[in-house]
Design a protein around this motif. Structure first.
Motif, short mmCIF file in Angstrom:
data_model
loop_
_atom_site.label_atom_id
_atom_site.label_comp_id
_atom_site.label_asym_id
_atom_site.label_seq_id
_atom_site.Cartn_x
_atom_site.Cartn_y
_atom_site.Cartn_z
N ALA A 31 47.09 38.30 43.64
CA ALA A 31 46.01 38.62 44.58
C ALA A 31 44.65 38.18 44.05
O ALA A 31 43.80 37.69 44.80
CB ALA A 31 45.99 40.12 44.86
N THR A 32 44.44 38.32 42.75
CA THR A 32 43.15 37.93 42.16
C THR A 32 42.91 36.43 42.31
O THR A 32 41.78 35.98 42.44
CB THR A 32 43.11 38.33 40.67
OG1 THR A 32 43.25 39.75 40.57
CG2 THR A 32 41.79 37.92 40.03
N GLY A 33 44.00 35.66 42.28
CA GLY A 33 43.87 34.21 42.37
C GLY A 33 43.52 33.69 43.74
O GLY A 33 43.25 32.50 43.90
N VAL A 34 43.56 34.54 44.77
CA VAL A 34 43.21 34.11 46.13
C VAL A 34 41.83 34.64 46.46
O VAL A 34 41.64 35.83 46.64
CB VAL A 34 44.25 34.63 47.15
CG1 VAL A 34 43.83 34.22 48.56
CG2 VAL A 34 45.62 34.08 46.83
N ALA A 294 37.96 42.92 51.23
CA ALA A 294 39.02 43.29 50.29
C ALA A 294 39.47 42.08 49.47
O ALA A 294 39.74 42.19 48.27
CB ALA A 294 40.20 43.90 51.04
N VAL A 295 39.56 40.91 50.12
CA VAL A 295 39.94 39.68 49.42
C VAL A 295 38.94 39.35 48.32
O VAL A 295 39.30 39.11 47.16
CB VAL A 295 40.04 38.49 50.40
CG1 VAL A 295 40.16 37.16 49.65
CG2 VAL A 295 41.23 38.66 51.32
N THR A 296 37.67 39.31 48.68
CA THR A 296 36.65 38.92 47.71
C THR A 296 36.45 39.97 46.63
O THR A 296 36.22 39.64 45.46
CB THR A 296 35.31 38.64 48.43
OG1 THR A 296 34.94 39.80 49.21
CG2 THR A 296 35.44 37.46 49.37
N TRP A 297 36.55 41.23 47.00
CA TRP A 297 36.38 42.31 46.03
C TRP A 297 37.53 42.34 45.04
O TRP A 297 37.34 42.56 43.84
CB TRP A 297 36.26 43.63 46.78
CG TRP A 297 35.77 44.81 45.99
CD1 TRP A 297 36.38 46.02 45.88
CD2 TRP A 297 34.57 44.91 45.21
NE1 TRP A 297 35.64 46.86 45.09
CE2 TRP A 297 34.52 46.20 44.66
CE3 TRP A 297 33.54 44.01 44.93
CZ2 TRP A 297 33.49 46.63 43.84
CZ3 TRP A 297 32.50 44.43 44.11
CH2 TRP A 297 32.49 45.73 43.58
N THR A 298 38.75 42.09 45.52
CA THR A 298 39.92 42.01 44.63
C THR A 298 39.74 40.87 43.64
O THR A 298 40.01 41.02 42.44
CB THR A 298 41.20 41.77 45.45
OG1 THR A 298 41.38 42.84 46.37
CG2 THR A 298 42.41 41.67 44.55
N SER A 299 39.30 39.72 44.14
CA SER A 299 39.11 38.56 43.27
C SER A 299 38.05 38.83 42.21
O SER A 299 38.24 38.51 41.03
CB SER A 299 38.73 37.34 44.12
OG SER A 299 38.69 36.18 43.34
N LEU A 300 36.94 39.44 42.61
CA LEU A 300 35.87 39.73 41.65
C LEU A 300 36.34 40.70 40.57
O LEU A 300 36.19 40.44 39.37
CB LEU A 300 34.65 40.29 42.39
CG LEU A 300 33.39 40.54 41.54
CD1 LEU A 300 32.12 40.30 42.34
CD2 LEU A 300 33.35 41.98 40.98
N LEU A 301 36.91 41.81 40.97
CA LEU A 301 37.33 42.82 39.99
C LEU A 301 38.44 42.29 39.09
O LEU A 301 38.46 42.57 37.88
CB LEU A 301 37.80 44.09 40.71
CG LEU A 301 36.72 44.92 41.41
CD1 LEU A 301 37.36 46.07 42.18
CD2 LEU A 301 35.70 45.44 40.41
N GLY A 302 39.37 41.52 39.66
CA GLY A 302 40.45 40.96 38.85
C GLY A 302 39.94 40.01 37.80
O GLY A 302 40.40 40.02 36.65
N VAL A 303 38.96 39.19 38.17
CA VAL A 303 38.36 38.27 37.20
C VAL A 303 37.55 39.05 36.16
O VAL A 303 37.65 38.78 34.96
CB VAL A 303 37.48 37.23 37.91
CG1 VAL A 303 36.58 36.50 36.92
CG2 VAL A 303 38.36 36.24 38.66
#
Length: 455
Positions: A31-34, A294-303
Protein backbone atom coordinates in the motif's frame (compact mmCIF):
# COMPACT_ATOMS: atom_id res chain seq x y z
CA UNK A 1 21.89 -13.16 40.92
CA UNK A 2 19.03 -14.37 38.70
CA UNK A 3 19.65 -14.42 34.94
CA UNK A 4 17.11 -12.45 32.90
CA UNK A 5 14.64 -14.55 31.03
CA UNK A 6 15.04 -14.44 27.26
CA UNK A 7 12.06 -13.17 25.35
CA UNK A 8 10.66 -16.06 23.30
CA UNK A 9 10.64 -15.69 19.53
CA UNK A 10 7.09 -16.06 18.13
CA UNK A 11 6.30 -19.35 16.43
CA UNK A 12 4.69 -19.48 12.98
CA UNK A 13 0.88 -19.59 13.29
CA UNK A 14 -1.20 -22.61 12.39
CA UNK A 15 -4.77 -22.49 11.20
CA UNK A 16 -6.43 -20.01 8.86
CA UNK A 17 -7.65 -17.61 11.55
CA UNK A 18 -4.29 -17.41 13.31
CA UNK A 19 -2.49 -16.85 10.01
CA UNK A 20 -4.86 -14.08 8.95
CA UNK A 21 -4.27 -12.33 12.28
CA UNK A 22 -0.58 -12.16 11.43
CA UNK A 23 -1.13 -10.41 8.08
CA UNK A 24 0.26 -6.88 8.13
CA UNK A 25 3.77 -6.13 6.80
CA UNK A 26 2.77 -7.07 3.24
CA UNK A 27 -0.20 -4.70 3.36
CA UNK A 28 2.11 -1.92 4.54
CA UNK A 29 4.73 -2.50 1.84
CA UNK A 30 2.26 -2.87 -1.03
CA UNK A 31 0.00 0.00 0.00
CA UNK A 32 2.83 2.41 0.78
CA UNK A 33 4.23 1.91 -2.70
CA UNK A 34 1.05 3.22 -4.36
CA UNK A 35 0.90 7.00 -4.23
CA UNK A 36 -0.93 9.78 -6.00
CA UNK A 37 1.40 9.54 -8.99
CA UNK A 38 0.47 5.89 -9.54
CA UNK A 39 -3.22 6.76 -9.34
CA UNK A 40 -2.78 9.50 -11.94
CA UNK A 41 -0.82 7.23 -14.30
CA UNK A 42 -3.48 4.54 -14.01
CA UNK A 43 -6.35 6.99 -14.46
CA UNK A 44 -4.73 8.58 -17.53
CA UNK A 45 -4.07 5.14 -19.06
CA UNK A 46 -7.74 4.27 -18.58
CA UNK A 47 -8.87 7.59 -20.05
CA UNK A 48 -6.64 7.10 -23.10
CA UNK A 49 -7.10 3.38 -23.84
CA UNK A 50 -10.10 2.20 -21.85
CA UNK A 51 -9.62 -1.30 -20.45
CA UNK A 52 -7.11 -2.40 -23.13
CA UNK A 53 -4.13 -2.09 -20.77
CA UNK A 54 -5.64 -4.03 -17.88
CA UNK A 55 -3.21 -6.89 -18.54
CA UNK A 56 -0.27 -4.58 -17.78
CA UNK A 57 -1.62 -3.76 -14.31
CA UNK A 58 -2.07 -7.49 -13.60
CA UNK A 59 1.45 -8.28 -14.83
CA UNK A 60 2.85 -5.49 -12.69
CA UNK A 61 1.17 -6.96 -9.62
CA UNK A 62 2.67 -10.41 -10.28
CA UNK A 63 6.20 -9.08 -10.82
CA UNK A 64 6.09 -6.89 -7.70
CA UNK A 65 4.83 -9.85 -5.71
CA UNK A 66 7.90 -11.81 -6.86
CA UNK A 67 10.24 -9.01 -5.79
CA UNK A 68 8.56 -8.57 -2.41
CA UNK A 69 8.68 -12.34 -1.83
CA UNK A 70 12.41 -12.24 -2.54
CA UNK A 71 12.95 -9.42 -0.03
CA UNK A 72 11.00 -11.30 2.64
CA UNK A 73 12.74 -14.61 1.89
CA UNK A 74 16.19 -13.05 2.26
CA UNK A 75 15.36 -11.76 5.75
CA UNK A 76 13.89 -15.08 6.90
CA UNK A 77 16.45 -17.40 5.32
CA UNK A 78 19.59 -15.38 6.09
CA UNK A 79 18.82 -14.10 9.57
CA UNK A 80 20.06 -10.67 8.48
CA UNK A 81 18.74 -7.45 6.96
CA UNK A 82 18.72 -6.48 3.31
CA UNK A 83 21.40 -3.85 4.00
CA UNK A 84 23.56 -6.65 5.42
CA UNK A 85 23.05 -8.52 2.17
CA UNK A 86 24.06 -5.48 0.12
CA UNK A 87 27.28 -5.03 2.10
CA UNK A 88 28.11 -8.62 1.19
CA UNK A 89 28.06 -7.43 -2.45
CA UNK A 90 30.63 -4.73 -1.66
CA UNK A 91 30.94 -1.07 -0.72
CA UNK A 92 29.58 0.04 -4.09
CA UNK A 93 26.09 -1.27 -3.18
CA UNK A 94 26.00 0.36 0.25
CA UNK A 95 27.38 3.67 -1.03
CA UNK A 96 24.92 3.72 -3.94
CA UNK A 97 22.02 3.20 -1.58
CA UNK A 98 23.30 5.83 0.86
CA UNK A 99 23.54 8.50 -1.85
CA UNK A 100 20.16 7.48 -3.25
CA UNK A 101 18.26 7.51 0.04
CA UNK A 102 19.53 11.00 0.99
CA UNK A 103 18.65 12.63 -2.35
CA UNK A 104 15.42 10.64 -2.68
CA UNK A 105 14.23 11.71 0.77
CA UNK A 106 14.78 15.41 0.07
CA UNK A 107 12.74 15.42 -3.15
CA UNK A 108 10.13 12.83 -2.17
CA UNK A 109 9.38 14.58 1.10
CA UNK A 110 7.95 17.56 -0.81
CA UNK A 111 6.12 15.28 -3.26
CA UNK A 112 4.45 13.25 -0.50
CA UNK A 113 3.40 16.30 1.51
CA UNK A 114 1.96 18.03 -1.58
CA UNK A 115 0.01 14.89 -2.47
CA UNK A 116 -1.65 14.87 0.97
CA UNK A 117 -2.26 18.62 0.79
CA UNK A 118 -4.36 18.33 -2.39
CA UNK A 119 -7.29 16.30 -0.97
CA UNK A 120 -7.13 18.18 2.34
CA UNK A 121 -7.50 21.46 0.45
CA UNK A 122 -10.34 20.04 -1.68
CA UNK A 123 -12.17 18.68 1.37
CA UNK A 124 -11.69 21.50 3.87
CA UNK A 125 -10.41 24.56 1.97
CA UNK A 126 -9.28 27.48 4.11
CA UNK A 127 -5.56 27.08 3.44
CA UNK A 128 -3.61 26.71 0.23
CA UNK A 129 -2.27 23.28 -0.77
CA UNK A 130 1.29 24.10 0.37
CA UNK A 131 0.18 24.91 3.93
CA UNK A 132 -2.00 21.82 4.16
CA UNK A 133 1.07 19.92 2.89
CA UNK A 134 3.24 21.36 5.66
CA UNK A 135 0.64 20.45 8.29
CA UNK A 136 0.50 16.90 6.91
CA UNK A 137 4.29 16.58 7.01
CA UNK A 138 4.57 17.74 10.62
CA UNK A 139 1.67 15.54 11.71
CA UNK A 140 3.31 12.55 10.01
CA UNK A 141 6.58 13.39 11.74
CA UNK A 142 4.94 13.46 15.16
CA UNK A 143 2.92 10.28 14.64
CA UNK A 144 5.91 8.24 13.42
CA UNK A 145 8.22 9.76 16.07
CA UNK A 146 6.03 8.56 18.98
CA UNK A 147 4.52 5.37 17.52
CA UNK A 148 5.63 1.76 17.85
CA UNK A 149 5.27 -0.86 15.15
CA UNK A 150 2.17 -2.60 16.52
CA UNK A 151 0.16 0.64 16.60
CA UNK A 152 1.58 1.79 13.27
CA UNK A 153 0.52 -1.43 11.53
CA UNK A 154 -3.05 -1.23 12.81
CA UNK A 155 -3.39 2.42 11.82
CA UNK A 156 -2.09 1.83 8.28
CA UNK A 157 -4.35 -1.22 7.90
CA UNK A 158 -7.39 0.97 8.65
CA UNK A 159 -6.24 3.49 6.02
CA UNK A 160 -5.73 0.67 3.50
CA UNK A 161 -9.29 -0.55 4.06
CA UNK A 162 -10.67 2.99 3.66
CA UNK A 163 -8.88 3.60 0.36
CA UNK A 164 -9.71 0.12 -0.93
CA UNK A 165 -13.43 0.38 -0.15
CA UNK A 166 -13.75 3.95 -1.47
CA UNK A 167 -12.06 3.42 -4.85
CA UNK A 168 -13.54 -0.03 -5.47
CA UNK A 169 -16.99 1.39 -4.63
CA UNK A 170 -16.49 4.14 -7.23
CA UNK A 171 -15.44 1.50 -9.78
CA UNK A 172 -18.60 -0.52 -9.08
CA UNK A 173 -20.64 2.68 -9.39
CA UNK A 174 -19.12 3.23 -12.84
CA UNK A 175 -20.60 -0.16 -13.87
CA UNK A 176 -17.88 -1.39 -16.27
CA UNK A 177 -18.75 -3.74 -19.12
CA UNK A 178 -17.46 -7.13 -17.96
CA UNK A 179 -16.69 -8.20 -21.54
CA UNK A 180 -14.43 -5.14 -21.89
CA UNK A 181 -12.73 -6.08 -18.62
CA UNK A 182 -12.13 -9.64 -19.81
CA UNK A 183 -10.89 -8.34 -23.17
CA UNK A 184 -8.38 -6.15 -21.33
CA UNK A 185 -6.64 -9.25 -19.96
CA UNK A 186 -5.39 -10.10 -23.48
CA UNK A 187 -1.91 -8.53 -23.93
CA UNK A 188 -1.75 -5.95 -26.72
CA UNK A 189 0.00 -2.66 -27.45
CA UNK A 190 -2.25 -0.01 -28.99
CA UNK A 191 -0.46 2.72 -30.89
CA UNK A 192 1.40 5.07 -28.56
CA UNK A 193 0.77 2.93 -25.48
CA UNK A 194 4.30 1.68 -24.67
CA UNK A 195 5.02 4.38 -22.11
CA UNK A 196 1.65 3.80 -20.41
CA UNK A 197 2.24 0.03 -20.35
CA UNK A 198 5.66 0.44 -18.77
CA UNK A 199 4.20 2.87 -16.23
CA UNK A 200 1.39 0.49 -15.30
CA UNK A 201 3.71 -2.47 -14.90
CA UNK A 202 6.21 -0.43 -12.93
CA UNK A 203 3.73 1.47 -10.81
CA UNK A 204 1.87 -1.21 -8.83
CA UNK A 205 3.41 -0.74 -5.40
CA UNK A 206 7.00 -0.55 -6.60
CA UNK A 207 9.25 1.90 -4.75
CA UNK A 208 12.04 1.99 -2.20
CA UNK A 209 9.46 0.93 0.39
CA UNK A 210 9.64 -2.62 -1.01
CA UNK A 211 13.05 -2.79 0.66
CA UNK A 212 11.43 -1.85 3.98
CA UNK A 213 9.25 -4.98 3.98
CA UNK A 214 11.79 -7.13 5.79
CA UNK A 215 12.26 -4.53 8.53
CA UNK A 216 8.54 -4.59 9.29
CA UNK A 217 8.74 -8.39 9.39
CA UNK A 218 11.57 -8.18 11.93
CA UNK A 219 9.54 -5.75 14.05
CA UNK A 220 6.69 -8.25 14.03
CA UNK A 221 8.99 -11.05 15.21
CA UNK A 222 9.02 -13.21 12.08
CA UNK A 223 12.26 -15.15 12.00
CA UNK A 224 13.52 -18.29 10.25
CA UNK A 225 12.33 -20.27 7.25
CA UNK A 226 9.40 -21.65 9.24
CA UNK A 227 7.73 -18.30 8.50
CA UNK A 228 8.13 -18.55 4.71
CA UNK A 229 4.57 -19.71 4.05
CA UNK A 230 3.18 -16.98 6.33
CA UNK A 231 5.30 -14.37 4.56
CA UNK A 232 4.01 -15.54 1.17
CA UNK A 233 0.41 -15.36 2.34
CA UNK A 234 1.02 -11.89 3.77
CA UNK A 235 2.61 -10.71 0.52
CA UNK A 236 -0.11 -12.23 -1.63
CA UNK A 237 -2.91 -10.55 0.31
CA UNK A 238 -1.11 -7.20 0.21
CA UNK A 239 -0.38 -7.21 -3.51
CA UNK A 240 -3.68 -8.78 -4.59
CA UNK A 241 -5.52 -6.01 -2.73
CA UNK A 242 -3.23 -3.42 -4.29
CA UNK A 243 -3.73 -4.97 -7.74
CA UNK A 244 -7.52 -4.84 -7.35
CA UNK A 245 -7.22 -1.24 -6.19
CA UNK A 246 -5.16 -0.23 -9.25
CA UNK A 247 -7.52 -2.11 -11.59
CA UNK A 248 -10.46 -0.28 -9.98
CA UNK A 249 -8.71 3.02 -10.72
CA UNK A 250 -8.19 1.94 -14.33
CA UNK A 251 -11.91 1.14 -14.55
CA UNK A 252 -12.80 4.57 -13.18
CA UNK A 253 -10.55 6.28 -15.71
CA UNK A 254 -11.92 4.18 -18.57
CA UNK A 255 -15.60 4.55 -17.72
CA UNK A 256 -15.74 8.14 -16.51
CA UNK A 257 -12.89 9.98 -18.23
CA UNK A 258 -12.47 8.10 -21.53
CA UNK A 259 -11.38 10.46 -24.27
CA UNK A 260 -10.68 13.43 -22.01
CA UNK A 261 -7.34 15.26 -22.10
CA UNK A 262 -5.98 15.00 -18.58
CA UNK A 263 -3.02 16.55 -16.82
CA UNK A 264 -0.33 14.10 -15.77
CA UNK A 265 0.07 15.84 -12.39
CA UNK A 266 -1.64 14.96 -9.12
CA UNK A 267 -4.24 17.67 -9.76
CA UNK A 268 -5.73 15.39 -12.41
CA UNK A 269 -7.30 13.45 -9.55
CA UNK A 270 -9.27 16.54 -8.58
CA UNK A 271 -10.67 16.60 -12.13
CA UNK A 272 -11.95 13.08 -11.53
CA UNK A 273 -13.51 14.15 -8.23
CA UNK A 274 -15.34 17.00 -9.93
CA UNK A 275 -16.59 14.68 -12.67
CA UNK A 276 -17.89 12.20 -10.08
CA UNK A 277 -19.70 15.02 -8.29
CA UNK A 278 -21.33 16.19 -11.52
CA UNK A 279 -22.48 12.66 -12.44
CA UNK A 280 -23.53 11.13 -9.13
CA UNK A 281 -23.73 13.94 -6.60
CA UNK A 282 -21.49 15.55 -4.01
CA UNK A 283 -21.39 12.35 -1.92
CA UNK A 284 -19.47 10.56 -4.71
CA UNK A 285 -16.93 13.39 -4.91
CA UNK A 286 -16.40 13.31 -1.14
CA UNK A 287 -16.10 9.51 -1.11
CA UNK A 288 -13.41 9.68 -3.76
CA UNK A 289 -11.54 12.48 -1.98
CA UNK A 290 -11.55 10.47 1.24
CA UNK A 291 -10.05 7.57 -0.68
CA UNK A 292 -7.54 9.93 -2.30
CA UNK A 293 -6.56 11.23 1.15
CA UNK A 294 -6.19 7.67 2.50
CA UNK A 295 -3.92 6.77 -0.45
CA UNK A 296 -1.62 9.74 0.01
CA UNK A 297 -1.63 9.56 3.81
CA UNK A 298 -0.75 5.85 3.72
CA UNK A 299 2.12 6.55 1.34
CA UNK A 300 3.46 9.41 3.48
CA UNK A 301 3.33 7.54 6.79
CA UNK A 302 4.75 4.35 5.26
CA UNK A 303 7.71 6.24 3.84
CA UNK A 304 8.26 8.27 7.01
CA UNK A 305 8.49 4.99 8.95
CA UNK A 306 9.90 2.41 6.53
CA UNK A 307 12.55 4.51 4.77
CA UNK A 308 13.68 5.96 8.10
CA UNK A 309 14.27 2.37 9.27
CA UNK A 310 16.31 1.74 6.12
CA UNK A 311 18.43 4.82 6.77
CA UNK A 312 18.96 3.85 10.42
CA UNK A 313 20.21 0.43 9.29
CA UNK A 314 22.40 2.04 6.61
CA UNK A 315 24.24 4.00 9.32
CA UNK A 316 24.90 0.67 11.06
CA UNK A 317 25.99 -1.35 8.05
CA UNK A 318 28.25 1.28 6.42
CA UNK A 319 30.64 0.86 9.37
CA UNK A 320 30.77 -2.94 9.15
CA UNK A 321 33.03 -5.14 6.98
CA UNK A 322 32.02 -5.43 3.32
CA UNK A 323 32.54 -7.92 0.51
CA UNK A 324 34.10 -11.27 1.38
CA UNK A 325 34.82 -10.04 4.93
CA UNK A 326 31.14 -9.49 5.68
CA UNK A 327 29.82 -12.17 8.01
CA UNK A 328 26.27 -12.33 6.72
CA UNK A 329 23.77 -15.13 6.51
CA UNK A 330 23.12 -18.44 8.23
CA UNK A 331 26.75 -19.31 9.06
CA UNK A 332 27.17 -15.90 10.70
CA UNK A 333 23.92 -16.30 12.59
CA UNK A 334 24.52 -19.80 13.83
CA UNK A 335 28.26 -20.29 13.87
CA UNK A 336 27.51 -23.68 12.32
CA UNK A 337 27.66 -25.44 9.01
CA UNK A 338 26.29 -23.61 6.01
CA UNK A 339 22.55 -24.05 5.57
CA UNK A 340 21.76 -25.08 9.18
CA UNK A 341 18.47 -23.24 9.65
CA UNK A 342 17.57 -24.74 13.03
CA UNK A 343 20.91 -23.77 14.57
CA UNK A 344 20.56 -20.28 13.14
CA UNK A 345 17.13 -19.87 14.73
CA UNK A 346 18.51 -21.07 18.06
CA UNK A 347 21.29 -18.50 17.87
CA UNK A 348 18.69 -15.78 17.31
CA UNK A 349 16.50 -16.83 20.27
CA UNK A 350 15.82 -14.14 22.85
CA UNK A 351 15.91 -11.34 20.28
CA UNK A 352 12.48 -11.53 18.63
CA UNK A 353 12.84 -8.11 17.03
CA UNK A 354 16.49 -8.41 15.99
CA UNK A 355 19.05 -10.18 13.82
CA UNK A 356 22.33 -11.90 14.55
CA UNK A 357 24.14 -9.15 12.65
CA UNK A 358 23.17 -6.55 15.25
CA UNK A 359 19.97 -4.91 14.01
CA UNK A 360 17.20 -4.40 16.59
CA UNK A 361 13.83 -3.02 15.51
CA UNK A 362 12.86 -1.55 18.89
CA UNK A 363 16.18 0.28 19.11
CA UNK A 364 16.04 1.47 15.51
CA UNK A 365 12.65 3.16 16.06
CA UNK A 366 14.14 5.27 18.83
CA UNK A 367 17.58 5.83 17.32
CA UNK A 368 19.12 9.18 16.39
CA UNK A 369 19.54 8.20 12.68
CA UNK A 370 15.87 7.17 12.46
CA UNK A 371 14.65 10.45 13.93
CA UNK A 372 17.23 12.47 12.05
CA UNK A 373 16.00 11.06 8.73
CA UNK A 374 12.42 11.75 9.79
CA UNK A 375 13.40 15.40 10.16
CA UNK A 376 15.21 15.28 6.81
CA UNK A 377 12.05 13.98 5.11
CA UNK A 378 9.91 16.70 6.66
CA UNK A 379 11.68 20.02 7.22
CA UNK A 380 14.14 20.73 4.35
CA UNK A 381 11.65 19.62 1.65
CA UNK A 382 9.21 22.29 2.83
CA UNK A 383 11.37 24.78 0.99
CA UNK A 384 10.56 22.99 -2.27
CA UNK A 385 6.86 23.67 -1.67
CA UNK A 386 7.51 27.36 -2.33
CA UNK A 387 9.90 27.10 -5.29
CA UNK A 388 10.34 25.03 -8.43
CA UNK A 389 12.53 22.01 -7.86
CA UNK A 390 16.17 22.62 -8.85
CA UNK A 391 16.74 20.87 -12.19
CA UNK A 392 19.99 19.17 -11.19
CA UNK A 393 18.53 17.75 -7.97
CA UNK A 394 15.42 16.54 -9.78
CA UNK A 395 17.51 14.93 -12.53
CA UNK A 396 19.73 13.04 -10.08
CA UNK A 397 16.67 12.03 -8.05
CA UNK A 398 14.93 10.66 -11.13
CA UNK A 399 17.93 8.76 -12.49
CA UNK A 400 18.84 7.21 -9.13
CA UNK A 401 15.18 6.34 -8.51
CA UNK A 402 14.88 4.63 -11.89
CA UNK A 403 18.08 2.68 -11.14
CA UNK A 404 16.92 1.45 -7.74
CA UNK A 405 14.36 -1.16 -8.86
CA UNK A 406 16.74 -2.98 -11.27
CA UNK A 407 19.36 -2.78 -8.53
CA UNK A 408 16.93 -4.41 -6.11
CA UNK A 409 15.95 -7.18 -8.54
CA UNK A 410 19.49 -8.05 -9.63
CA UNK A 411 20.85 -7.97 -6.07
CA UNK A 412 18.08 -10.34 -4.94
CA UNK A 413 19.04 -12.81 -7.69
CA UNK A 414 22.64 -12.75 -6.46
CA UNK A 415 21.81 -12.98 -2.76
CA UNK A 416 19.08 -15.63 -2.97
CA UNK A 417 21.27 -18.05 -4.92
CA UNK A 418 24.19 -17.77 -2.51
CA UNK A 419 25.34 -20.16 0.18
CA UNK A 420 24.80 -17.43 2.74
CA UNK A 421 21.19 -18.46 3.23
CA UNK A 422 19.43 -21.63 4.34
CA UNK A 423 18.92 -24.22 1.61
CA UNK A 424 15.15 -24.12 1.96
CA UNK A 425 15.23 -20.37 1.38
CA UNK A 426 17.22 -20.35 -1.86
CA UNK A 427 15.63 -19.49 -5.18
CA UNK A 428 14.31 -22.19 -7.49
CA UNK A 429 13.82 -21.88 -11.22
CA UNK A 430 10.44 -20.13 -10.91
CA UNK A 431 11.68 -17.49 -8.48
CA UNK A 432 14.79 -16.88 -10.58
CA UNK A 433 12.69 -16.54 -13.73
CA UNK A 434 10.30 -14.04 -12.08
CA UNK A 435 13.12 -11.98 -10.56
CA UNK A 436 14.97 -11.98 -13.88
CA UNK A 437 11.83 -10.83 -15.72
CA UNK A 438 11.21 -8.07 -13.18
CA UNK A 439 14.85 -6.95 -13.34
CA UNK A 440 14.81 -6.88 -17.16
CA UNK A 441 11.61 -4.83 -17.14
CA UNK A 442 13.06 -2.30 -14.74
CA UNK A 443 16.24 -2.01 -16.77
CA UNK A 444 14.05 -1.07 -19.75
CA UNK A 445 12.14 1.42 -17.58
CA UNK A 446 15.45 2.86 -16.39
CA UNK A 447 16.65 3.41 -19.97
CA UNK A 448 13.35 5.00 -21.00
CA UNK A 449 13.40 7.29 -17.97
CA UNK A 450 16.98 8.47 -18.51
CA UNK A 451 16.33 9.15 -22.23
CA UNK A 452 13.14 11.02 -21.39
CA UNK A 453 14.89 13.22 -18.82
CA UNK A 454 17.84 14.04 -21.05
CA UNK A 455 15.89 14.83 -24.24
Amino acid sequence: MTEPTATPTPSPPTGARARLKQVGPGLLAAATGVGAGDLVATMVAGAQYGMLLLWAAVLGTVLKLALAEGVGRWHLASGSTLLDGWRRLGYWATVFFGVYIVIWGFVYGATAMSAVGLPLNALFGGLSVRYWAMIAGVLGLVLVWIQRYEVFEKFITVLVLIKFVSVVSIAVLAAPNLLDVANGLVPRLPEGSVVYVLGLIGGVGGTITMAAYGYWMIAKGWKGTGWLSMMRLDNTIGYVMTGIFVIAMLVVGAEILLGQELTASDTGLLTLGDELGARYGEWARILFLIGFLAVTWTSLLGVWNGVSLLFADWTRTIRLPHGAKAEVGVPAAAGTAEGDTDAANTALAGTPDGTATGYRASEAERSLPFRGYLLWLTLPPMGLLFIDRPFAVTLVYGVLGAAFMPFLGISLILLLNSRRIARDGRSGWLSNAMLAAASALFVVLFVYDVIDRLT
